[in-house]
Design a protein around this motif. Sequence first.
Motif, PDB file in Angstrom:
ATOM      1  N   ILE A  31       0.847  -1.283   0.237  1.00 38.92           N
ATOM      2  CA  ILE A  31      -0.181  -0.091   0.070  1.00 38.92           C
ATOM      3  C   ILE A  31       0.808   1.169   0.038  1.00 38.92           C
ATOM      4  N   SER A  32       2.130   1.246   0.662  1.00 38.82           N
ATOM      5  CA  SER A  32       2.939   2.172   0.618  1.00 38.82           C
ATOM      6  C   SER A  32       3.161   2.891  -0.731  1.00 38.82           C
ATOM      7  N   ASN A  33       3.294   1.779  -1.865  1.00 38.07           N
ATOM      8  CA  ASN A  33       3.578   2.475  -3.190  1.00 38.07           C
ATOM      9  C   ASN A  33       2.339   3.193  -3.909  1.00 38.07           C
ATOM     10  N   ALA A  34       1.255   2.780  -3.387  1.00 35.22           N
ATOM     11  CA  ALA A  34       0.120   3.569  -3.675  1.00 35.22           C
ATOM     12  C   ALA A  34      -0.418   4.681  -2.788  1.00 35.22           C
ATOM     13  N   GLY A  35       0.651   4.968  -1.881  1.00 28.82           N
ATOM     14  CA  GLY A  35       0.308   6.104  -1.081  1.00 28.82           C
ATOM     15  C   GLY A  35      -0.309   7.400  -1.557  1.00 28.82           C
ATOM     16  N   GLU A  36       0.514   7.874  -2.628  1.00 33.10           N
ATOM     17  CA  GLU A  36       0.576   9.123  -3.047  1.00 33.10           C
ATOM     18  C   GLU A  36      -0.708   9.318  -3.896  1.00 33.10           C
ATOM     19  N   ARG A  37      -1.150   8.022  -4.591  1.00 31.88           N
ATOM     20  CA  ARG A  37      -2.474   8.167  -5.313  1.00 31.88           C
ATOM     21  C   ARG A  37      -3.600   7.976  -4.383  1.00 31.88           C
ATOM     22  N   ILE A  38      -3.463   7.247  -3.311  1.00 32.59           N
ATOM     23  CA  ILE A  38      -4.537   7.225  -2.346  1.00 32.59           C
ATOM     24  C   ILE A  38      -4.855   8.605  -1.578  1.00 32.59           C
ATOM     25  N   ARG A  39      -3.554   9.535  -1.303  1.00 34.02           N
ATOM     26  CA  ARG A  39      -3.867  10.603  -0.846  1.00 34.02           C
ATOM     27  C   ARG A  39      -4.356  11.714  -1.694  1.00 34.02           C
ATOM     28  N   GLU A  40      -3.901  11.554  -3.011  1.00 35.36           N
ATOM     29  CA  GLU A  40      -4.788  12.464  -3.934  1.00 35.36           C
ATOM     30  C   GLU A  40      -6.465  12.198  -4.283  1.00 35.36           C
ATOM     31  N   LEU A  41      -6.553  11.161  -4.174  1.00 33.84           N
ATOM     32  CA  LEU A  41      -8.052  10.422  -4.133  1.00 33.84           C
ATOM     33  C   LEU A  41      -8.853  10.855  -3.145  1.00 33.84           C
ATOM     34  N   ILE A  42      -8.260  10.947  -1.825  1.00 35.09           N
ATOM     35  CA  ILE A  42      -8.903  11.466  -0.597  1.00 35.09           C
ATOM     36  C   ILE A  42      -9.217  12.785  -0.624  1.00 35.09           C
ATOM     37  N   ALA A  43      -8.070  13.656  -1.080  1.00 39.59           N
ATOM     38  CA  ALA A  43      -8.180  15.043  -1.481  1.00 39.59           C
ATOM     39  C   ALA A  43      -9.329  15.358  -2.176  1.00 39.59           C
ATOM     40  N   ASN A  44      -9.666  15.005  -3.416  1.00 41.84           N
ATOM     41  CA  ASN A  44     -10.377  15.181  -4.497  1.00 41.84           C
ATOM     42  C   ASN A  44     -11.647  14.567  -4.386  1.00 41.84           C
ATOM     43  N   HIS A  45     -12.028  13.494  -3.547  1.00 42.05           N
ATOM     44  CA  HIS A  45     -13.325  12.765  -3.675  1.00 42.05           C
ATOM     45  C   HIS A  45     -13.716  12.565  -2.267  1.00 42.05           C
ATOM     46  N   GLN A  46     -15.103  12.278  -1.894  1.00 42.31           N
ATOM     47  CA  GLN A  46     -15.501  12.317  -0.795  1.00 42.31           C
ATOM     48  C   GLN A  46     -15.519  10.689  -0.038  1.00 42.31           C
ATOM     49  N   VAL A  47     -15.507   9.909  -1.210  1.00 39.07           N
ATOM     50  CA  VAL A  47     -15.530   8.461  -0.726  1.00 39.07           C
ATOM     51  C   VAL A  47     -14.568   7.648  -1.649  1.00 39.07           C
ATOM     52  N   VAL A  48     -13.603   7.063  -1.115  1.00 45.10           N
ATOM     53  CA  VAL A  48     -12.737   6.218  -1.858  1.00 45.10           C
ATOM     54  C   VAL A  48     -12.616   4.658  -1.243  1.00 45.10           C
ATOM     55  N   ILE A  49     -12.656   3.903  -2.185  1.00 44.23           N
ATOM     56  CA  ILE A  49     -12.592   2.216  -1.883  1.00 44.23           C
ATOM     57  C   ILE A  49     -11.180   1.956  -2.220  1.00 44.23           C
ATOM     58  N   VAL A  50     -10.682   1.244  -1.114  1.00 42.42           N
ATOM     59  CA  VAL A  50      -9.419   0.506  -1.134  1.00 42.42           C
ATOM     60  C   VAL A  50      -9.509  -0.773  -1.044  1.00 42.42           C
ATOM     61  N   ALA A  51      -9.206  -1.682  -1.951  1.00 38.77           N
ATOM     62  CA  ALA A  51      -9.190  -3.060  -1.932  1.00 38.77           C
ATOM     63  C   ALA A  51      -7.713  -3.580  -1.891  1.00 38.77           C
ATOM     64  N   GLY A  52      -7.527  -4.617  -1.066  1.00 44.33           N
ATOM     65  CA  GLY A  52      -6.168  -5.166  -1.312  1.00 44.33           C
ATOM     66  C   GLY A  52      -6.030  -6.655  -0.635  1.00 44.33           C
ATOM     67  N   GLU A  53      -5.018  -7.250  -0.975  1.00 42.09           N
ATOM     68  CA  GLU A  53      -4.845  -8.546  -0.315  1.00 42.09           C
ATOM     69  C   GLU A  53      -4.428  -8.405   1.217  1.00 42.09           C
ATOM     70  N   THR A  54      -4.839  -9.562   1.967  1.00 38.92           N
ATOM     71  CA  THR A  54      -4.025  -9.735   3.311  1.00 38.92           C
ATOM     72  C   THR A  54      -2.455  -9.244   3.218  1.00 38.92           C
ATOM     73  N   GLY A  55      -2.174  -8.552   3.966  1.00 38.82           N
ATOM     74  CA  GLY A  55      -0.838  -8.152   4.188  1.00 38.82           C
ATOM     75  C   GLY A  55      -0.250  -6.990   3.455  1.00 38.82           C
ATOM     76  N   SER A  56      -1.417  -6.289   2.738  1.00 39.47           N
ATOM     77  CA  SER A  56      -1.025  -4.874   2.142  1.00 39.47           C
ATOM     78  C   SER A  56      -0.626  -3.792   2.926  1.00 39.47           C
ATOM     79  N   GLY A  57      -0.979  -4.014   4.153  1.00 35.83           N
ATOM     80  CA  GLY A  57      -0.806  -2.689   5.284  1.00 35.83           C
ATOM     81  C   GLY A  57      -1.998  -1.588   5.128  1.00 35.83           C
ATOM     82  N   LYS A  58      -3.055  -2.116   4.689  1.00 40.38           N
ATOM     83  CA  LYS A  58      -4.207  -1.212   4.562  1.00 40.38           C
ATOM     84  C   LYS A  58      -4.371  -0.486   5.922  1.00 40.38           C
ATOM     85  N   THR A  59      -4.694  -1.543   6.824  1.00 39.71           N
ATOM     86  CA  THR A  59      -5.242  -1.326   8.199  1.00 39.71           C
ATOM     87  C   THR A  59      -4.496  -0.216   9.010  1.00 39.71           C
TER      88      THR A  59
END
Length: 542
Positions: A31-59
Amino acid sequence: TALADASAQLYEQRQAAVEKLDCNLAAGLPISNAGERIRELIANHQVVIVAGETGSGKTTQLPKICLQAGMGKSGMIGHTQPRRIAARTVAQRIAQETGAQLGREVGFAVRFSDQTRDDTLVKVMTDGLLLAEIRHDRFLEKYDAIIVDEAHERSLNIDFLLGFLHRLIQKRRDLKVIVTSATIDVARFSNYFGNAPVVEVGGRTFPVDMEYRGQVDEDDNQLINVLEEIDAKPLSKARDVLAFFSGEREIFDAAKRLRRHFADRFEILPLYARLSSADQRRVFTQSAARRRIVLATNVAETSLTVPNIGYVIDSGLARVARYSYRSKLQRLPIEPISQASANQRSGRCGRTQPGIAIRLYDEDDFKARPEFTDAEILRTNLASVVLQCLDLSLGDPLEFPFVDPPEPQLIRDGIQQLRELDLVTPKVSLTKLGQRVASIPLDPRIGRILLDAESRRVFWEVSIVASALSIQDPRESTFVDSSISDASSQFVSLLNLWKYVENARDELSNSKFRQWCISERLNHNCLREWREVHRQTLLSFR
């Protein structure tokens, strides 16, 4: 003006606290590799869906990404977990990684325990606790972001919370919502939140080999045979074993057999929701002495990461609540788990090096199973859901925006039950009795019994029994109840147990009382919960 000054001061305190924290994402997590993209989506959208396998570090990493995106200053970042044990351990991990003080910048709140402050930045809590806050904070104004974790579990609380947030974001445009899970049905949730953007991240970085052993029962000797095979293999860094069972009874029986068979080779550790905090810590503390076998319920499927696991043994079974509106009975049968749950279990190994997942069923059986676990709302008694809808003024239960709306017949059955209890009117609004029962932290049927007990002047005795029926039985399977049992009534036995425990509590210090619980084969956590539920029940009648 005083309120505005206080609010400005709190904002400054939060801003200063954020600047002190280490919000850098952990290296090596997908998830760290996608951190910047997730941060941008959170800034520009009210709802963001994050899907990832066990061990990705989401929590653990998503709260840090929210802090990086500016969340946490005007309100807390609420982070929900399905279970209390997960809420505590997740908060501890986030605090450790950010350099925060647990209970201050990062805190957790579970039933009967709130380790947060007004200026807390990240609050990890059970989803049920966040729902309860709606009663006195209709717009969740204490929060500027809500992370709904493990949404795939689809418990009643999660579905209720998602439905409430679905409505709330129309009124609170400043509130950010992140929905996340390892095995989420991405398209369904994205559509539900108006085509919300989706981020998919990878999972564990090491492969997991899958082995199938044919369908067996949990008490079959094949478990011992599999462990003998594992024991014969060369030791590696991830040397420990995580075995999944359907319930506490099955774990207890397996632990007994395994301790006899592997006493000198393995350390046997149970892991389930009502385990004491000390026993839980043993599971998450690595030991160099012996290899460990952790025997767990599905509490270890998500969020909780047991360290050093190289092997997973999956019985393929779990206890699943099922309600029949025809017979009006709720059962808890043992059933085969879904493919998604099986994959969750397998994903518990392969974190630090290649892992091996051994499924005690065959591959054809796995492929024939449903892809996802049925949402709880589709298989449970909905009387409490209807009561909650009415109590929170959320409108007609038939029109509430559930992700997967239950059959109208199930909702009508819940309404009918409440009518029979005289809790709702023919026009489906709460009666005076219904308003009182809604404030009682118990099942509607038990709450109604308490009201009747009050009028019959047996409230104290019934309140003790009612509280006991609302928790897991505090008596361990080895408990000997000859001194308190009453052959004529299990309810009288519970009253006798209450008196027995309270007498001991009055006579012993806290530490000696804990030791007494162990010697008497009583679960200290459950006894404490029984007492607290009883206390809250009494408060609701004042």
